[in-house]
Structures are given as C-alpha cells and as structure tokens.
Motif scaffolding. Sequence first.
Motif, PDB file in Angstrom:
ATOM      1  N   LEU A   1       0.854  -1.182   0.000  1.00  0.00           N
ATOM      2  CA  LEU A   1       0.000   0.000   0.000  1.00  0.00           C
ATOM      3  C   LEU A   1       0.894   1.238   0.000  1.00  0.00           C
ATOM      4  CD1 LEU A   1      -2.669  -0.955   2.715  1.00  0.00           C
ATOM      5  CD2 LEU A   1      -2.638  -1.521   0.274  1.00  0.00           C
ATOM      6  N   ILE A   2       0.422   2.301  -0.627  1.00  0.00           N
ATOM      7  CA  ILE A   2       1.224   3.524  -0.682  1.00  0.00           C
ATOM      8  C   ILE A   2       1.503   4.051   0.716  1.00  0.00           C
ATOM      9  CG2 ILE A   2       1.132   5.967  -1.376  1.00  0.00           C
ATOM     10  CD1 ILE A   2      -0.125   5.090  -3.984  1.00  0.00           C
ATOM     11  N   LYS A   3       0.570   3.864   1.635  1.00  0.00           N
ATOM     12  CA  LYS A   3       0.781   4.368   2.995  1.00  0.00           C
ATOM     13  C   LYS A   3       1.892   3.610   3.728  1.00  0.00           C
ATOM     14  CE  LYS A   3      -2.600   1.609   5.620  1.00  0.00           C
ATOM     15  NZ  LYS A   3      -3.754   1.704   6.539  1.00  0.00           N
ATOM     16  N   GLU A   4       2.344   2.475   3.165  1.00  0.00           N
ATOM     17  CA  GLU A   4       3.427   1.707   3.768  1.00  0.00           C
ATOM     18  C   GLU A   4       4.801   2.100   3.226  1.00  0.00           C
ATOM     19  OE1 GLU A   4       0.964  -2.447   4.586  1.00  0.00           O
ATOM     20  OE2 GLU A   4       2.060  -2.193   2.698  1.00  0.00           O
ATOM     21  N   LEU A   5       4.826   3.058   2.323  1.00  0.00           N
ATOM     22  CA  LEU A   5       6.074   3.460   1.683  1.00  0.00           C
ATOM     23  C   LEU A   5       6.731   4.616   2.420  1.00  0.00           C
ATOM     24  CD1 LEU A   5       4.990   3.509  -2.089  1.00  0.00           C
ATOM     25  CD2 LEU A   5       5.857   1.569  -0.751  1.00  0.00           C
ATOM     26  N   VAL A   6       8.059   4.676   2.318  1.00  0.00           N
ATOM     27  CA  VAL A   6       8.808   5.867   2.709  1.00  0.00           C
ATOM     28  C   VAL A   6       9.693   6.231   1.514  1.00  0.00           C
ATOM     29  CG1 VAL A   6      10.606   4.474   3.822  1.00  0.00           C
ATOM     30  CG2 VAL A   6      10.409   6.892   4.350  1.00  0.00           C
ATOM     31  N   ILE A   7       9.687   7.505   1.177  1.00  0.00           N
ATOM     32  CA  ILE A   7      10.398   7.988   0.000  1.00  0.00           C
ATOM     33  C   ILE A   7      11.447   9.002   0.436  1.00  0.00           C
ATOM     34  CG2 ILE A   7      10.175   9.208  -2.215  1.00  0.00           C
ATOM     35  CD1 ILE A   7       7.260   8.234  -2.300  1.00  0.00           C
ATOM     36  N   PHE A   8      12.669   8.831  -0.059  1.00  0.00           N
ATOM     37  CA  PHE A   8      13.721   9.832   0.134  1.00  0.00           C
ATOM     38  C   PHE A   8      13.975  10.484  -1.214  1.00  0.00           C
ATOM     39  CE2 PHE A   8      14.396   6.865   3.607  1.00  0.00           C
ATOM     40  CZ  PHE A   8      14.601   7.711   4.688  1.00  0.00           C
ATOM     41  N   SER A   9      13.834  11.815  -1.238  1.00  0.00           N
ATOM     42  CA  SER A   9      13.900  12.522  -2.517  1.00  0.00           C
ATOM     43  C   SER A   9      14.145  14.002  -2.283  1.00  0.00           C
ATOM     44  CB  SER A   9      12.580  12.324  -3.280  1.00  0.00           C
ATOM     45  OG  SER A   9      12.509  13.163  -4.413  1.00  0.00           O
ATOM     46  N   PRO A  10      14.755  14.703  -3.262  1.00  0.00           N
ATOM     47  CA  PRO A  10      14.798  16.162  -3.178  1.00  0.00           C
ATOM     48  C   PRO A  10      13.387  16.737  -3.254  1.00  0.00           C
ATOM     49  CG  PRO A  10      16.345  15.338  -4.828  1.00  0.00           C
ATOM     50  CD  PRO A  10      15.477  14.196  -4.446  1.00  0.00           C
ATOM     51  N   ASP A  11      13.192  17.888  -2.655  1.00  0.00           N
ATOM     52  CA  ASP A  11      11.896  18.555  -2.714  1.00  0.00           C
ATOM     53  C   ASP A  11      11.558  18.886  -4.166  1.00  0.00           C
ATOM     54  OD1 ASP A  11       9.663  20.011  -1.221  1.00  0.00           O
ATOM     55  OD2 ASP A  11      10.472  21.603  -2.478  1.00  0.00           O
ATOM     56  N   ALA A  12      10.281  18.731  -4.537  1.00  0.00           N
ATOM     57  CA  ALA A  12       9.867  18.940  -5.920  1.00  0.00           C
ATOM     58  C   ALA A  12      10.042  20.383  -6.381  1.00  0.00           C
ATOM     59  CB  ALA A  12       8.407  18.515  -6.092  1.00  0.00           C
ATOM     60  N   THR A  13       9.966  21.339  -5.477  1.00  0.00           N
ATOM     61  CA  THR A  13      10.083  22.757  -5.842  1.00  0.00           C
ATOM     62  C   THR A  13      11.408  23.375  -5.415  1.00  0.00           C
ATOM     63  OG1 THR A  13       8.950  23.397  -3.791  1.00  0.00           O
ATOM     64  CG2 THR A  13       7.593  23.088  -5.762  1.00  0.00           C
ATOM     65  N   ASP A  14      12.107  22.755  -4.477  1.00  0.00           N
ATOM     66  CA  ASP A  14      13.392  23.272  -4.010  1.00  0.00           C
ATOM     67  C   ASP A  14      14.366  22.112  -3.905  1.00  0.00           C
ATOM     68  OD1 ASP A  14      15.572  24.419  -2.835  1.00  0.00           O
ATOM     69  OD2 ASP A  14      14.519  25.268  -1.120  1.00  0.00           O
ATOM     70  N   PRO A  15      15.146  21.847  -4.959  1.00  0.00           N
ATOM     71  CA  PRO A  15      16.021  20.663  -4.961  1.00  0.00           C
ATOM     72  C   PRO A  15      17.151  20.729  -3.944  1.00  0.00           C
ATOM     73  CG  PRO A  15      16.448  22.047  -6.871  1.00  0.00           C
ATOM     74  CD  PRO A  15      15.218  22.594  -6.216  1.00  0.00           C
ATOM     75  N   GLY A  16      17.325  21.851  -3.267  1.00  0.00           N
ATOM     76  CA  GLY A  16      18.330  21.948  -2.224  1.00  0.00           C
ATOM     77  C   GLY A  16      17.907  21.290  -0.923  1.00  0.00           C
ATOM     78  N   LEU A  17      16.651  20.830  -0.857  1.00  0.00           N
ATOM     79  CA  LEU A  17      16.122  20.179   0.344  1.00  0.00           C
ATOM     80  C   LEU A  17      16.006  18.675   0.118  1.00  0.00           C
ATOM     81  CD1 LEU A  17      13.150  22.578   1.222  1.00  0.00           C
ATOM     82  CD2 LEU A  17      15.533  22.758   1.946  1.00  0.00           C
ATOM     83  N   LEU A  18      16.481  17.888   1.059  1.00  0.00           N
ATOM     84  CA  LEU A  18      16.267  16.442   1.036  1.00  0.00           C
ATOM     85  C   LEU A  18      15.133  16.124   1.987  1.00  0.00           C
ATOM     86  CD1 LEU A  18      17.022  13.541   0.260  1.00  0.00           C
ATOM     87  CD2 LEU A  18      18.678  13.562   2.148  1.00  0.00           C
ATOM     88  N   LEU A  19      14.118  15.408   1.481  1.00  0.00           N
ATOM     89  CA  LEU A  19      12.924  15.110   2.270  1.00  0.00           C
ATOM     90  C   LEU A  19      12.749  13.608   2.473  1.00  0.00           C
ATOM     91  CD1 LEU A  19      10.304  17.483   0.563  1.00  0.00           C
ATOM     92  CD2 LEU A  19      11.816  17.990   2.499  1.00  0.00           C
ATOM     93  N   GLU A  20      12.139  13.266   3.592  1.00  0.00           N
ATOM     94  CA  GLU A  20      11.616  11.927   3.832  1.00  0.00           C
ATOM     95  C   GLU A  20      10.101  12.046   3.765  1.00  0.00           C
ATOM     96  OE1 GLU A  20      11.159   8.907   7.580  1.00  0.00           O
ATOM     97  OE2 GLU A  20      13.144   9.796   7.242  1.00  0.00           O
ATOM     98  N   ILE A  21       9.479  11.319   2.832  1.00  0.00           N
ATOM     99  CA  ILE A  21       8.065  11.524   2.517  1.00  0.00           C
ATOM    100  C   ILE A  21       7.280  10.246   2.781  1.00  0.00           C
ATOM    101  CG2 ILE A  21       6.420  12.195   0.715  1.00  0.00           C
ATOM    102  CD1 ILE A  21       8.837  13.528  -0.720  1.00  0.00           C
TER     103      ILE A  21
END
Length: 267
Positions: free
Chosen positions: A101-121
């Motif tokens: 399920l999508i709710k079971e996922l964790v994503i590590f990625s740069p922010d879609a609007t500010d690539p200088g930010l690393l996010l855990e989503i």
Amino acid sequence: MTLLELMLAMSISAIMVGSLSVLASATRQTAEFNQGQSDSVQHGRVAMQRISRAVADAYATETYPGVVVVDTTVGSYRYPDTVVIWRPAGGVPANPAGPPLIKELVIFSPDATDPGLLLEITAPTDTRTIQLNDASLNTTSGRTTITGIKTATTSVKTQITSRIKTASAATATGGNTTSSLRAAIRFECELHPSTAEMTSFRAGSTAWTDLSWPQSIYSSSFGLRQIWLRSEIQLMGQDKSFDGTYTAATAVLPFFGSATNYYNLNK
C-alpha cells in the motif's frame, strides 16, 4: 621620552593593534567556517543513518523487492535521485504477498520545488496499492505516481537537510535550450540474485545453484537474497558573513552510504 620616541612607540602600538585585529578576525572566520563544515557533516551522517535504517526495516518479496530507485532523464542524462522503500508500520504489511500500500512506503527525494532540500516523505492516508518494482516504477506512469505522492498536500514531508548542492541541467528541445536545477544526489540499488536471474530460473533457463547468491548462502529449498542500496549525497558547507547571515560555502562535502537487507526466496 622625546617626541620622536613617543611617535615611534605610537606607530609600533598601532601596528601591533592592527596585526592583532587581523589575527582575531582570521581566527573568528576560521572558527565559523569549521562550525559550518561540522554542521554539514552532521547533516550528512543523519541523512545516511535514516536511509540505512529504512532499508534495514524494509519488507520484501520476490515480486516486490522492497527498495526501488526511481530515476529521471533530462536530455541524455539519468538522475537516479529518488528511492522508494516498503516499510510497513511494525514490519507487518497489509498484503504479505504484495502489492504494498502507498501508505506503507517511505520515499527519500529532493523537494519537488526546491532541490536543495532532502525530504523523507510518507503518505499515511493513501490506501492505494502500488507495483513496487523497477519495471513498473521506472515508466512514465510509475514516475507520475511517485511524483504525485511527493507533491500531495496529504503527504507528510520531513526535511532531512537543506544543504544539498544543486547544479543546472540543460535540455535541448526543438532548437531551444531550457535548464533546471537538479540535486546532487544519487541512489543505485542492486539485487542478488537479480530480477532477470529469477525470471530466467522460473523459466527453467538457469539452475538454482547458478544464481548469484550472496556469499553462496542457499539450500535446496530456499536462498538468501540481498538488497544493496548505495547512496551519494553532496552537501554545501555554510559561511557566516559580516552581517551575521549564513551563505552556502564554496566547499562541497560528499557523503557515501551503503545499506543492505536480506530475505529468503523460496525455490
């Protein structure tokens, strides 16, 4: 003391005061530079630890290997800057055989609007299923799904660091060149045995004993599969200017990480 001696003493004092002032300023700037570099080192360590922990906690099956790198192509260049990990709460998925399920996922990625930010989503309210494998996610529809999760207002976005180095990527279309900022992040994931090997074995083309089992750990009924994620993140240090504000330093600090997970595959 004569006037000449007094003038000489004053000149020497002025020179000493000036020299001490320069030394004090240099010492302060060096301390602030080192503090900025130390902060970036801490950011890098935290980022690598969070990614490694998520990989270690991943749930996986033969069809859904638990960790998938999703890339983007700009011009003729590939940017594998997003990793999707199946990490259900408590380690128990809703569908043990998949799909996740999508709710079971964790994503590590740069922010879609500010690539200088690393996010855990994460998307804790999204109960849709997803085909979590390389063949499904690294397609136009798969990338669109992951982008939708990353930009959804209902997704939970935790900032890991704001110091990611960015660079301009140019794309030529119809004689026109456009550029966009990309984060200096790279993920690469390998499976041992690979998906192609398992497909060949299931088709009867490859022997069970010929699969690339890590450290040759297998028996007549099951084998140990390895997920191996390699990560590279480049961070900028920070310098403190004379007005008290911080700006990105010219020095770039590269961080390299390696995370693994092992699970059984039945023959």
